[in-house]
Design a protein around this motif. Structure first.
Motif, PDB file in Angstrom:
ATOM      1  N   LEU A 393       0.742  -0.841  -0.096  1.00  0.00           N
ATOM      2  CA  LEU A 393       0.050  -0.012  -0.256  1.00  0.00           C
ATOM      3  C   LEU A 393       0.574   1.002  -0.287  1.00  0.00           C
ATOM      4  O   LEU A 393       0.378   2.470  -0.378  1.00  0.00           O
ATOM      5  N   GLY A 394       1.851   1.426   0.451  1.00  0.00           N
ATOM      6  CA  GLY A 394       2.827   1.568  -0.192  1.00  0.00           C
ATOM      7  C   GLY A 394       3.217   3.073   1.402  1.00  0.00           C
ATOM      8  O   GLY A 394       3.519   4.437   1.208  1.00  0.00           O
ATOM      9  N   GLU A 395       2.529   2.958   2.004  1.00  0.00           N
ATOM     10  CA  GLU A 395       2.536   3.210   3.827  1.00  0.00           C
ATOM     11  C   GLU A 395       4.079   4.309   3.791  1.00  0.00           C
ATOM     12  O   GLU A 395       4.474   3.336   3.995  1.00  0.00           O
ATOM     13  N   ARG A 396       3.711   5.460   4.447  1.00  0.00           N
ATOM     14  CA  ARG A 396       4.825   6.099   5.328  1.00  0.00           C
ATOM     15  C   ARG A 396       5.028   5.730   6.577  1.00  0.00           C
ATOM     16  O   ARG A 396       3.915   5.715   6.926  1.00  0.00           O
ATOM     17  N   LEU A 397       6.012   6.069   7.605  1.00  0.00           N
ATOM     18  CA  LEU A 397       5.807   5.303   8.691  1.00  0.00           C
ATOM     19  C   LEU A 397       4.427   6.674   9.608  1.00  0.00           C
ATOM     20  O   LEU A 397       4.363   5.988  10.779  1.00  0.00           O
ATOM     21  N   GLU A 404       4.823   9.889  18.932  1.00  0.00           N
ATOM     22  CA  GLU A 404       6.443  10.323  19.229  1.00  0.00           C
ATOM     23  C   GLU A 404       7.349   9.207  19.845  1.00  0.00           C
ATOM     24  O   GLU A 404       8.661   9.428  19.661  1.00  0.00           O
ATOM     25  N   SER A 405       7.337   8.159  19.372  1.00  0.00           N
ATOM     26  CA  SER A 405       8.711   7.486  19.117  1.00  0.00           C
ATOM     27  C   SER A 405       9.217   7.761  17.568  1.00  0.00           C
ATOM     28  O   SER A 405      10.551   7.573  16.851  1.00  0.00           O
ATOM     29  N   THR A 542      27.723  12.738  22.604  1.00  0.00           N
ATOM     30  CA  THR A 542      27.215  11.856  23.877  1.00  0.00           C
ATOM     31  C   THR A 542      25.624  11.439  23.215  1.00  0.00           C
ATOM     32  O   THR A 542      24.606  13.051  23.178  1.00  0.00           O
ATOM     33  N   LEU A 543      24.726  10.982  22.853  1.00  0.00           N
ATOM     34  CA  LEU A 543      23.721  10.932  22.791  1.00  0.00           C
ATOM     35  C   LEU A 543      23.394   8.959  23.820  1.00  0.00           C
ATOM     36  O   LEU A 543      23.772   8.291  24.559  1.00  0.00           O
ATOM     37  N   ILE A 544      21.421   9.713  24.658  1.00  0.00           N
ATOM     38  CA  ILE A 544      21.060   9.355  25.173  1.00  0.00           C
ATOM     39  C   ILE A 544      19.963   9.200  24.874  1.00  0.00           C
ATOM     40  O   ILE A 544      19.507  10.433  25.432  1.00  0.00           O
ATOM     41  N   ALA A 545      18.911   8.009  25.436  1.00  0.00           N
ATOM     42  CA  ALA A 545      17.562   7.684  24.640  1.00  0.00           C
ATOM     43  C   ALA A 545      16.926   6.968  25.484  1.00  0.00           C
ATOM     44  O   ALA A 545      17.326   6.199  25.756  1.00  0.00           O
ATOM     45  N   ASN A 546      15.811   7.011  25.396  1.00  0.00           N
ATOM     46  CA  ASN A 546      14.906   6.300  26.225  1.00  0.00           C
ATOM     47  C   ASN A 546      14.134   5.682  24.802  1.00  0.00           C
ATOM     48  O   ASN A 546      13.105   6.395  25.058  1.00  0.00           O
ATOM     49  N   LEU A 547      14.128   4.428  24.368  1.00  0.00           N
ATOM     50  CA  LEU A 547      13.190   4.297  23.193  1.00  0.00           C
ATOM     51  C   LEU A 547      12.444   2.755  23.530  1.00  0.00           C
ATOM     52  O   LEU A 547      12.429   1.709  23.350  1.00  0.00           O
ATOM     53  N   SER A 548      11.354   3.300  24.787  1.00  0.00           N
ATOM     54  CA  SER A 548      10.633   2.332  25.449  1.00  0.00           C
ATOM     55  C   SER A 548       9.302   3.428  25.355  1.00  0.00           C
ATOM     56  O   SER A 548       9.553   4.141  25.573  1.00  0.00           O
ATOM     57  N   ASP A 549       8.393   2.481  25.878  1.00  0.00           N
ATOM     58  CA  ASP A 549       6.898   3.033  26.462  1.00  0.00           C
ATOM     59  C   ASP A 549       6.883   3.475  27.849  1.00  0.00           C
ATOM     60  O   ASP A 549       5.467   4.213  28.181  1.00  0.00           O
ATOM     61  N   HIS A 550       7.632   3.097  28.493  1.00  0.00           N
ATOM     62  CA  HIS A 550       7.813   3.348  30.063  1.00  0.00           C
ATOM     63  C   HIS A 550       8.703   4.013  30.357  1.00  0.00           C
ATOM     64  O   HIS A 550       9.990   4.448  29.695  1.00  0.00           O
ATOM     65  N   LEU A 572      14.510   8.718  32.842  1.00  0.00           N
ATOM     66  CA  LEU A 572      14.050   9.548  31.089  1.00  0.00           C
ATOM     67  C   LEU A 572      12.570   9.058  31.737  1.00  0.00           C
ATOM     68  O   LEU A 572      12.298   7.652  31.366  1.00  0.00           O
ATOM     69  N   PRO A 573      11.880  10.087  30.435  1.00  0.00           N
ATOM     70  CA  PRO A 573      10.577   9.561  30.393  1.00  0.00           C
ATOM     71  C   PRO A 573      10.265   8.809  28.763  1.00  0.00           C
ATOM     72  O   PRO A 573      11.303   8.214  28.726  1.00  0.00           O
ATOM     73  N   PRO A 574       9.340   8.204  28.627  1.00  0.00           N
ATOM     74  CA  PRO A 574       9.067   7.390  27.332  1.00  0.00           C
ATOM     75  C   PRO A 574       9.939   8.275  26.013  1.00  0.00           C
ATOM     76  O   PRO A 574       9.384   9.686  26.203  1.00  0.00           O
TER      77      PRO A 574
END
Length: 584
Positions: A393-397, A404-405, A542-550, A572-574
């Motif tokens: 279907l050619g959908e974009r992200l 938020e992700s 430096t990169l710091i990230a929370n790549l989760s829902d919690h 870290l917030p989600p």
């Protein structure tokens, strides 16, 4: 005689040339005249004293086949029509443009036919100020070589020197490039040298030896052991870079150049482009798409091409992020099921697959070590024409991932050291699909239509009628960007975010990368917590990230960032992202 492709202006008029080793007799049909061409070792030529710009011509082969010029510079009536003698009189305004260093590259991939409502070179000019204001520095235009029909992605081109007339004239294309240079924008072109398209490739009839018995996924492989085919491609590269003044080229699927000859045609291309760069003092950048992850071809820090290439589109980076953002693990995505750790490796070392066995490729080892390369060797992206358009279907992200992700991924893409690429409309979170489309006729059209249905039959067994017809005009039109949505708050807000991130990239990341002789990357990922660091001789990013829902407890000292995210909290917030830069 003078071998070469396309009409050649001389002091005595115009020399028409054709490589046709399979032919016994060739005549030039020019403005009502039929002129015999002289044979010499598989080449045919005729000198015409006076030829008007725009004159139409064809070649007649053995009194039967009439065909356009494989070296045609313009095809006003599509791939089966007469070629036109295109004037070489465009008055360049930005004559002193030398390009930009590759460290400054922020790519923007676009398809001319769907980038604007009009779908032309001229209408694209009207959008250049938008791109400059956003922070884009390099247009990446999908292939333009003349293709059959009214619309096409461009990978079915058959006349490599002729920019497709559905978008305008060659001078219209030059005006787009000229205006882009006046705005400080580089312009890259996607070129295809692994195959010719299935409709309009007359080389089969006049030069059967141009092709080997080997196959690519899209047809017979070009045989680069043959000198004329090598010359065709090298001439074409120099035509786009020298005569049309593109700043660089992106080479489609070079892993599918299965008969590269000796020396490898990729090395010969690079040396030819490097010589042009030395002669003109221009920045010329060559970028690969190569599923083999062959790091040996990459040399990102050399000032001019010297047998190798500046960078490669990094599919590994995309695939890992796609799995993390969507949860999809079918097809080639099965190799990226441990997505967070794959992302970490790609951020630190470039390729994810550096010799490891690929499940998708029946456990075949894939790739070469890449940690020794600068991040400049990897063009990273979250979306491109393939990764959107090769879906049913050619959908974009924007319709597959949580906002938020996707914003977190967008932030990391634009502030990490590797050159980022956006797909047209991504800067404002466009939601239009980009399905596969073409405009073939007859049996070929039916074969493409049925092949597309079979490809997605299992995944869409309950809704096969929803898979767009790739031949329908409505499918093509569905891919056109809707610029009016920029008045909508959510899209305006995303555009402002993109512009701010690219401002920070220009001020902090570009100097960090450009001044470094070597960058050492390290990264780790654990249950959503991502930490990455890149160190030069004097600085550390430096990169710091929370790549989760919690929320996640961060085992890092609290610090004030200099780039993005403010103070790093203990928890870290989600989907939060923090970048800092400072002395090493």
């Amino acid at each position: 005689m003078s071998d070469g492709f396309g009409p050649l202006a001389t002091r005595d008029g115009v020399l028409f040339r054709l490589w046709a080793p399979s032919a016994n007799q060739v005549r030039l049909l020019l403005d009502g005249q039929a002129l015999p061409m002289r044979a010499d070792g598989g080449w045919y030529s005729v000198q015409v004293p006076a030829v008007s710009d725009g004159s139409s011509y064809l070649f007649e082969i053995d009194g039967d086949l009439r065909m356009p010029d494989p070296g045609s510079r313009f095809q006003p009536d599509d791939v089966h029509g007469p070629s036109a003698v295109a004037p070489e009189t465009y008055g360049w305004r930005c004559k002193d443009w030398k390009g930009r260093p590759f460290a400054e590259a922020v790519f923007y991939e676009l398809h001319i036919g769907t980038f604007t409502p009009e779908g032309t070179y001229r209408s694209a000019i009207d959008k250049l100020d938008h791109l400059v204001a956003c922070g884009i520095t390099a247009l990446q235009i999908m292939p333009l070589s003349d293709f059959p029909g009214r619309w096409n992605w461009g990978y079915d081109g058959v006349l490599p020197f002729a920019p497709d007339s559905s978008y305008g004239t060659p001078d219209d294309l030059k005006a787009l490039i000229d205006t882009a240079h006046e705005r400080g924008l580089m312009v890259f072109l996607d070129v295809v040298y692994n195959h010719f398209g299935p409709d309009g490739n007359y080389l089969h009839g006049i030069a059967r030896e141009a092709f080997s018995d080997a196959q690519t996924p899209w047809g017979e492989a070009i045989d680069y052991r043959k000198t004329p085919m090598r010359s065709l491609v090298v001439e074409n590269v120099l035509y786009w870079l020298r005569d049309v003044r593109f700043d660089g080229l992106r080479f489609d699927a070079v892993h599918a150049i299965v008969v590269p000859g000796e020396p490898n045609i990729l090395a010969e291309i690079s040396h030819a482009a490097g010589e042009l760069a030395r002669e003109t003092g221009r920045h010329i950048h060559l970028v690969l798409e190569n599923d083999d992850n062959a790091a040996q071809w990459l040399d990102p820090l050399r000032d001019v091409p010297n047998g190798r290439y500046r960078a490669q589109w990094n599919d590994d980076y995309h695939h890992a992020w796609h799995v993390l953002l969507t949860g999809e693990t079918a097809g080639y995505y099965k190799d990226y099921d441990d997505a967070g750790r794959r992302i970490a490796r790609s951020l630190a070392e470039g390729f994810v697959y550096q010799g490891e066995a690929s499940r998708h490729r029946d456990e075949t080892p894939r790739g070469e070590p890449s940690a020794q390369l600068s991040p400049l060797a990897f063009v990273n992206f979250l979306q491109n024409h393939d990764q959107i358009g090769n879906r049913a279907l050619g959908e974009r992200l924007t319709v597959l991932a949580k906002p938020e992700s996707l914003i977190a991924a967008h932030t990391i893409l634009l502030l990490a050291p590797a050159p980022p690429m956006l797909f047209m409309g991504e800067e404002w979170g466009a939601r239009e699909p980009f399905p596969f489309f073409c405009d073939f006729k007859g049996d070929l059209a039916n074969a493409v239509r049925e092949g597309r249905k079979r490809e997605f039959a299992e995944a869409y067994a309950d809704s096969a009628q929803d898979v767009p017809d790739p031949l329908a005009e409505s499918t093509f039109k569905s891919a056109k960007l809707d610029w009016s949505v920029l008045k909508v708050f959510e899209h305006e807000e995303r555009l402002h975010l993109t512009a701010e991130l690219l401002r920070l990239r220009r001020e902090h990341i570009v100097p960090f990368v450009a001044d470094a002789k070597k960058i050492n990357g390290q990264a780790r990922f654990d249950t959503g917590f991502l930490v990455a660091a890149w160190a030069t001789e004097t600085q550390k990013l430096t990169l710091i990230a929370n790549l989760s829902d919690h929320d996640i407890d961060a085992d890092v000292p609290s610090s004030k960032t200099l780039i993005w995210g403010g103070t790093v909290p203990k928890r870290l917030p989600p989907w939060s992202v923090y970048f800092s830069i400072g002395d090493r």
